[in-house]
Structure formats: structure tokens, C-alpha cells
Design a protein around this motif. Sequence first.
Motif, short mmCIF file in Angstrom:
data_model
loop_
_atom_site.label_atom_id
_atom_site.label_comp_id
_atom_site.label_asym_id
_atom_site.label_seq_id
_atom_site.Cartn_x
_atom_site.Cartn_y
_atom_site.Cartn_z
N GLN A 68 0.83 -1.20 0.00
CA GLN A 68 0.00 0.00 0.00
C GLN A 68 0.88 1.26 0.00
OE1 GLN A 68 -2.66 0.34 3.32
NE2 GLN A 68 -3.87 1.95 2.34
N GLN A 69 1.92 1.27 0.82
CA GLN A 69 2.82 2.41 0.86
C GLN A 69 3.54 2.58 -0.48
OE1 GLN A 69 5.29 1.33 4.18
NE2 GLN A 69 3.93 2.25 5.69
N SER A 70 3.99 1.49 -1.04
CA SER A 70 4.70 1.54 -2.32
C SER A 70 3.79 1.99 -3.45
CB SER A 70 5.29 0.17 -2.65
OG SER A 70 6.23 -0.20 -1.66
N GLU A 71 2.58 1.48 -3.46
CA GLU A 71 1.62 1.88 -4.49
C GLU A 71 1.31 3.37 -4.40
OE1 GLU A 71 -0.75 -2.39 -4.97
OE2 GLU A 71 -1.45 -0.92 -3.50
N SER A 72 1.22 3.89 -3.18
CA SER A 72 0.95 5.32 -3.05
C SER A 72 2.15 6.15 -3.51
CB SER A 72 0.55 5.68 -1.61
OG SER A 72 1.64 5.53 -0.74
N LYS A 73 3.36 5.66 -3.29
CA LYS A 73 4.55 6.36 -3.79
C LYS A 73 4.56 6.37 -5.32
CE LYS A 73 7.63 5.47 0.11
NZ LYS A 73 8.81 4.73 0.57
N LEU A 74 4.19 5.26 -5.91
CA LEU A 74 4.20 5.17 -7.37
C LEU A 74 3.02 5.89 -8.01
CD1 LEU A 74 5.31 1.48 -7.99
CD2 LEU A 74 6.61 3.55 -8.41
N VAL A 91 -2.81 -10.94 -3.54
CA VAL A 91 -1.54 -10.33 -3.16
C VAL A 91 -0.51 -10.51 -4.27
CG1 VAL A 91 0.40 -10.46 -1.53
CG2 VAL A 91 -1.94 -10.51 -0.68
N LEU A 92 -0.44 -11.71 -4.85
CA LEU A 92 0.51 -11.97 -5.94
C LEU A 92 0.21 -11.08 -7.15
CD1 LEU A 92 0.86 -15.86 -5.77
CD2 LEU A 92 2.61 -14.16 -5.20
N GLY A 93 -1.07 -10.89 -7.46
CA GLY A 93 -1.45 -10.02 -8.57
C GLY A 93 -1.02 -8.58 -8.34
N ARG A 94 -1.28 -8.09 -7.14
CA ARG A 94 -0.85 -6.72 -6.81
C ARG A 94 0.67 -6.62 -6.85
NH1 ARG A 94 -3.48 -4.73 -1.34
NH2 ARG A 94 -2.12 -2.94 -1.74
N TRP A 95 1.34 -7.67 -6.38
CA TRP A 95 2.80 -7.69 -6.34
C TRP A 95 3.38 -7.58 -7.74
CZ3 TRP A 95 6.06 -7.78 -2.16
CH2 TRP A 95 7.40 -8.05 -2.43
N LYS A 96 2.83 -8.39 -8.67
CA LYS A 96 3.31 -8.35 -10.05
C LYS A 96 3.08 -6.98 -10.68
CE LYS A 96 3.05 -13.15 -11.55
NZ LYS A 96 2.37 -14.10 -12.43
N LYS A 97 1.90 -6.42 -10.44
CA LYS A 97 1.57 -5.11 -11.00
C LYS A 97 2.52 -4.05 -10.44
CE LYS A 97 -2.13 -1.75 -11.41
NZ LYS A 97 -3.45 -1.35 -10.95
N LEU A 98 2.74 -4.09 -9.14
CA LEU A 98 3.62 -3.13 -8.47
C LEU A 98 5.05 -3.26 -9.00
CD1 LEU A 98 4.03 -1.03 -6.18
CD2 LEU A 98 4.44 -2.94 -4.65
N SER A 99 5.51 -4.47 -9.14
CA SER A 99 6.85 -4.73 -9.64
C SER A 99 7.02 -4.21 -11.06
CB SER A 99 7.13 -6.24 -9.59
OG SER A 99 8.41 -6.52 -10.05
N ALA A 100 6.02 -4.45 -11.90
CA ALA A 100 6.07 -3.98 -13.29
C ALA A 100 6.03 -2.45 -13.35
CB ALA A 100 4.90 -4.56 -14.08
N GLN A 101 5.18 -1.84 -12.54
CA GLN A 101 5.10 -0.38 -12.51
C GLN A 101 6.42 0.23 -12.08
OE1 GLN A 101 1.77 0.46 -9.82
NE2 GLN A 101 0.93 1.81 -11.38
N LEU A 102 7.01 -0.36 -11.07
CA LEU A 102 8.27 0.15 -10.55
C LEU A 102 9.37 0.06 -11.61
CD1 LEU A 102 9.67 1.32 -8.12
CD2 LEU A 102 9.96 -0.97 -7.21
N ALA A 103 9.45 -1.07 -12.29
CA ALA A 103 10.44 -1.23 -13.35
C ALA A 103 10.20 -0.22 -14.47
CB ALA A 103 10.39 -2.66 -13.89
N GLU A 104 8.93 -0.01 -14.82
CA GLU A 104 8.60 0.94 -15.89
C GLU A 104 8.97 2.36 -15.49
OE1 GLU A 104 4.60 2.72 -18.04
OE2 GLU A 104 4.48 0.78 -17.04
N HIS A 105 8.67 2.74 -14.24
CA HIS A 105 9.01 4.08 -13.76
C HIS A 105 10.53 4.30 -13.80
CE1 HIS A 105 4.89 4.57 -12.58
NE2 HIS A 105 5.12 5.63 -11.82
N CYS A 106 11.27 3.30 -13.36
CA CYS A 106 12.73 3.41 -13.36
C CYS A 106 13.25 3.58 -14.78
CB CYS A 106 13.39 2.20 -12.71
SG CYS A 106 13.30 2.18 -10.92
#
Length: 156
Positions: free
Chosen positions: A21-27, A90-105
Motif C-alpha cells: 500500500q505504501q509503495s503503491e501510493s509512492k508510485l 496479493v501476488l497479482g498486486r505484487w506483479k503489477k507493483l513490480s512492473a510499474q516500478l520497473a517501468e518508472h525506473c
Amino acid sequence: FDSLPPAHYKETMSTILMWMQQSESKLSMPQVAIAEYEIMEQRLREFKALQSSLQEQQKGLSYLSTTVEDLSRKAPGEVSQSYRSEVDVVLGRWKKLSAQLAEHCQKLEERITKLQRFQNDTRTLKKWMAEVDVFLKEEWPALGDSEALEKQLEQC
């Protein structure tokens, strides 16, 4: 009791959900056009730190998956399905978060490179303009001085 997850499972689930939740709000903070290299570098460092944190949280996620697998062998179908569904979300959110983070970077790294190139080009252009300005302010050679006129023509 075999069909109930251990206390560590609930703690781990809670920790991971809070972290996500914290990471998603940062992204989800709006991406603004940034033209300052230092700010972009700082944001990239934050994203890289978030990626490191993501890797650290991976152990907890693996633990949740393993625990649910163990529970599904022991627990009745409905209970087992309930835990599987929880972990799948949780795994679905995790994958989405991971992909978003990689894309942002990736996008930020590309923008930093473009900004560096633009700043270098701008410096080169300003230097050239200063040289042209000096040239234009020079005295013109006398009309009879063909050598000086030829030299100035070459410079032009």
C-alpha cells in the motif's frame, strides 16, 4: 487447527499488504515534467531503493505461498480456497507493483539521459553563440585589405 495458518502467516501478510500500500501510493504520485537533473536523480534513487525493498519483501511473499500450499493439503476445500484467493490477490498486486516500478525506473533513466544530452547541447550552443557574438562585434577590415577580407570570409 491444521486448517488455520500460523501467527507468522498473518503477520507476514499484514506486513506485505502494508508495504504494498505504501509503495503503491509512492508510485501513484503524479508524474510531473521535471527539468532539474538533481530532482530526477533523487527520484530515481528513491525508486531504486523501492526496488531493493521489493526484493527484501520477496522472502515474505514466498513464505505466504508455501504456507498456503501446506494449508491446502490439510484444510477443507472452502478454507483452502479462501487462503489461495487471498494470496492470489496479493501476488497479482505484487506483479503489477513490480512492473510499474520497473517501468518508472526505465522511463526516468531515459528522461535523465535525454536531459543530460539536452543540457550538453545547450552548453555547446551557448558557447557557439558567444563565439559568434564576439565575431560579429569585431571590426570589419578595410575594403582594400583583401587578405583580411578573405580570412573573415573563411570564418563566416
